[in-house]
Design a protein around this motif. Structure first.
Motif, mmCIF file in Angstrom:
data_model
loop_
_atom_site.group_PDB
_atom_site.id
_atom_site.type_symbol
_atom_site.label_atom_id
_atom_site.label_comp_id
_atom_site.label_asym_id
_atom_site.label_seq_id
_atom_site.Cartn_x
_atom_site.Cartn_y
_atom_site.Cartn_z
ATOM 1 N N PRO A 192 -1.517 -0.537 -20.670
ATOM 2 C CA PRO A 192 -1.093 0.353 -19.587
ATOM 3 C C PRO A 192 -1.342 1.843 -19.835
ATOM 4 C CG PRO A 192 0.621 -1.246 -20.068
ATOM 5 C CD PRO A 192 -0.404 -1.377 -21.140
ATOM 6 N N ALA A 193 -1.427 2.294 -21.077
ATOM 7 C CA ALA A 193 -1.580 3.730 -21.351
ATOM 8 C C ALA A 193 -2.860 4.309 -20.731
ATOM 9 C CB ALA A 193 -1.517 4.004 -22.849
ATOM 10 N N PRO A 194 -4.050 3.741 -20.968
ATOM 11 C CA PRO A 194 -5.241 4.298 -20.322
ATOM 12 C C PRO A 194 -5.224 4.142 -18.800
ATOM 13 C CG PRO A 194 -5.860 2.541 -21.862
ATOM 14 C CD PRO A 194 -4.388 2.701 -21.929
ATOM 15 N N VAL A 195 -4.572 3.085 -18.314
ATOM 16 C CA VAL A 195 -4.466 2.903 -16.865
ATOM 17 C C VAL A 195 -3.643 4.043 -16.267
ATOM 18 C CG1 VAL A 195 -3.599 1.398 -15.027
ATOM 19 C CG2 VAL A 195 -4.709 0.399 -17.026
ATOM 20 N N ALA A 196 -2.521 4.390 -16.917
ATOM 21 C CA ALA A 196 -1.671 5.476 -16.429
ATOM 22 C C ALA A 196 -2.438 6.791 -16.412
ATOM 23 C CB ALA A 196 -0.429 5.598 -17.306
ATOM 24 N N GLU A 197 -3.209 7.059 -17.466
ATOM 25 C CA GLU A 197 -3.999 8.295 -17.513
ATOM 26 C C GLU A 197 -5.015 8.339 -16.375
ATOM 27 O OE1 GLU A 197 -5.777 8.636 -21.360
ATOM 28 O OE2 GLU A 197 -3.828 8.577 -22.384
ATOM 29 N N ARG A 198 -5.699 7.226 -16.150
ATOM 30 C CA ARG A 198 -6.732 7.177 -15.106
ATOM 31 C C ARG A 198 -6.113 7.321 -13.715
ATOM 32 N NH1 ARG A 198 -11.137 8.786 -13.427
ATOM 33 N NH2 ARG A 198 -12.475 7.318 -12.370
ATOM 34 N N VAL A 199 -4.986 6.666 -13.487
ATOM 35 C CA VAL A 199 -4.322 6.763 -12.186
ATOM 36 C C VAL A 199 -3.852 8.197 -11.942
ATOM 37 C CG1 VAL A 199 -2.312 6.015 -10.848
ATOM 38 C CG2 VAL A 199 -3.665 4.334 -12.100
ATOM 39 N N GLU A 200 -3.306 8.843 -12.965
ATOM 40 C CA GLU A 200 -2.867 10.237 -12.821
ATOM 41 C C GLU A 200 -4.042 11.162 -12.529
ATOM 42 O OE1 GLU A 200 -0.115 12.232 -12.652
ATOM 43 O OE2 GLU A 200 0.971 10.361 -12.359
ATOM 44 N N GLN A 201 -5.199 10.934 -13.163
ATOM 45 C CA GLN A 201 -6.387 11.741 -12.874
ATOM 46 C C GLN A 201 -6.792 11.608 -11.412
ATOM 47 O OE1 GLN A 201 -9.390 10.328 -15.527
ATOM 48 N NE2 GLN A 201 -8.610 11.448 -17.314
ATOM 49 N N ILE A 202 -6.809 10.390 -10.925
ATOM 50 C CA ILE A 202 -7.198 10.159 -9.516
ATOM 51 C C ILE A 202 -6.161 10.767 -8.579
ATOM 52 C CG2 ILE A 202 -7.576 8.374 -7.776
ATOM 53 C CD1 ILE A 202 -8.694 6.614 -10.066
ATOM 54 N N GLN B 117 0.861 -1.173 0.000
ATOM 55 C CA GLN B 117 0.000 0.000 0.000
ATOM 56 C C GLN B 117 0.899 1.224 0.000
ATOM 57 O OE1 GLN B 117 -2.463 -0.720 3.458
ATOM 58 N NE2 GLN B 117 -4.151 -1.305 2.111
ATOM 59 N N LEU B 118 0.656 2.107 -0.970
ATOM 60 C CA LEU B 118 1.446 3.324 -1.094
ATOM 61 C C LEU B 118 0.519 4.531 -1.034
ATOM 62 C CD1 LEU B 118 3.683 2.267 -4.115
ATOM 63 C CD2 LEU B 118 4.396 2.433 -1.741
ATOM 64 N N PRO B 119 0.754 5.439 -0.097
ATOM 65 C CA PRO B 119 -0.034 6.682 -0.100
ATOM 66 C C PRO B 119 0.417 7.547 -1.274
ATOM 67 C CG PRO B 119 1.656 6.770 1.584
ATOM 68 C CD PRO B 119 1.704 5.392 0.999
ATOM 69 N N TRP B 120 -0.416 8.491 -1.675
ATOM 70 C CA TRP B 120 -0.075 9.345 -2.815
ATOM 71 C C TRP B 120 1.209 10.124 -2.572
ATOM 72 C CZ3 TRP B 120 -1.726 7.705 -7.020
ATOM 73 C CH2 TRP B 120 -3.024 7.240 -7.192
ATOM 74 N N ALA B 121 1.540 10.410 -1.319
ATOM 75 C CA ALA B 121 2.776 11.138 -1.020
ATOM 76 C C ALA B 121 4.015 10.337 -1.415
ATOM 77 C CB ALA B 121 2.828 11.487 0.462
ATOM 78 N N ALA B 122 3.905 9.017 -1.462
ATOM 79 C CA ALA B 122 5.041 8.166 -1.830
ATOM 80 C C ALA B 122 5.144 7.941 -3.335
ATOM 81 C CB ALA B 122 4.932 6.817 -1.123
ATOM 82 N N VAL B 123 4.143 8.355 -4.095
ATOM 83 C CA VAL B 123 4.128 8.161 -5.552
ATOM 84 C C VAL B 123 4.604 9.447 -6.222
ATOM 85 C CG1 VAL B 123 2.696 7.631 -7.555
ATOM 86 C CG2 VAL B 123 2.247 6.500 -5.374
ATOM 87 N N LEU B 124 5.709 9.348 -6.960
ATOM 88 C CA LEU B 124 6.259 10.520 -7.638
ATOM 89 C C LEU B 124 5.651 10.724 -9.020
ATOM 90 C CD1 LEU B 124 10.004 9.982 -6.664
ATOM 91 C CD2 LEU B 124 8.296 11.411 -5.519
ATOM 92 N N SER B 125 5.483 9.637 -9.776
ATOM 93 C CA SER B 125 4.874 9.738 -11.105
ATOM 94 C C SER B 125 4.351 8.382 -11.544
ATOM 95 C CB SER B 125 5.883 10.269 -12.138
ATOM 96 O OG SER B 125 6.881 9.312 -12.379
ATOM 97 N N VAL B 126 3.407 8.432 -12.465
ATOM 98 C CA VAL B 126 2.832 7.231 -13.068
ATOM 99 C C VAL B 126 2.775 7.476 -14.561
ATOM 100 C CG1 VAL B 126 0.825 5.715 -13.189
ATOM 101 C CG2 VAL B 126 1.435 6.770 -11.019
ATOM 102 N N ARG B 127 3.342 6.550 -15.337
ATOM 103 C CA ARG B 127 3.332 6.704 -16.789
ATOM 104 C C ARG B 127 3.384 5.332 -17.449
ATOM 105 N NH1 ARG B 127 8.257 8.044 -14.950
ATOM 106 N NH2 ARG B 127 10.014 6.887 -15.738
#
Length: 143
Positions: A128-138, A82-92
């Protein structure tokens, strides 16, 4: 939102495992195939073990990626993180290329403070491309 390998693929892995194990284990089935010697039966046994491992892992590691307002929950190897958003730098979305074999593996690349995490198309069950977009939106909407 969550992403996992589809259950029909897990069922195909399990079916392939069962068929390969039956042919490898039962001598009369192997004899009907005429060209299957001891080494061939051993290879079929290894194939059965590999397909069985994939089926069990994909069944037990569901969902592979779960995204909510609090962060990410993902399967990294055999453990759930489990990673909080503070631990996530980028998703692509990205592509890992092996030039000698012309292999192009589409991945979801999650850059964290602990290092990168790669999830493949097979693990996600979709591109993975649409997944990355959706995760970045959230991630952008989360506080």
């Amino acid at each position: 939102m969550s992403w996992s390998p589809p259950l029909w693929r897990v069922a195909l892995y399990a079916l392939g495992c069962t068929l390969a194990a039956l042919v490898a284990a039962i001598g009369s089935l192997a004899a009907r195939l005429e060209q299957l010697d001891g080494a061939g039966r051993l290879l079929l046994g290894v194939l059965a073990a590999g397909l069985g491992t994939l089926a069990v892992r994909d069944l037990l590691a569901r969902p592979t990626l779960l995204v909510d307002a609090g962060g990410l929950t993902l399967v990294d190897g055999l453990r759930r993180r489990q990673l909080p958003w503070a631990a996530v730098l980028s998703v692509r979305a990205g592509t890992v290329t092996h030039n000698r074999r012309a292999v192009h593996l589409r991945t979801l690349e999650i850059e964290t403070i602990d290092g990168p995490i790669l999830l493949t198309r097979r693990q996600l069950g979709t591109d993975p491309a649409p997944v990355a977009e959706r995760v970045e939106q959230i991630r952008r909407r989360s506080p």
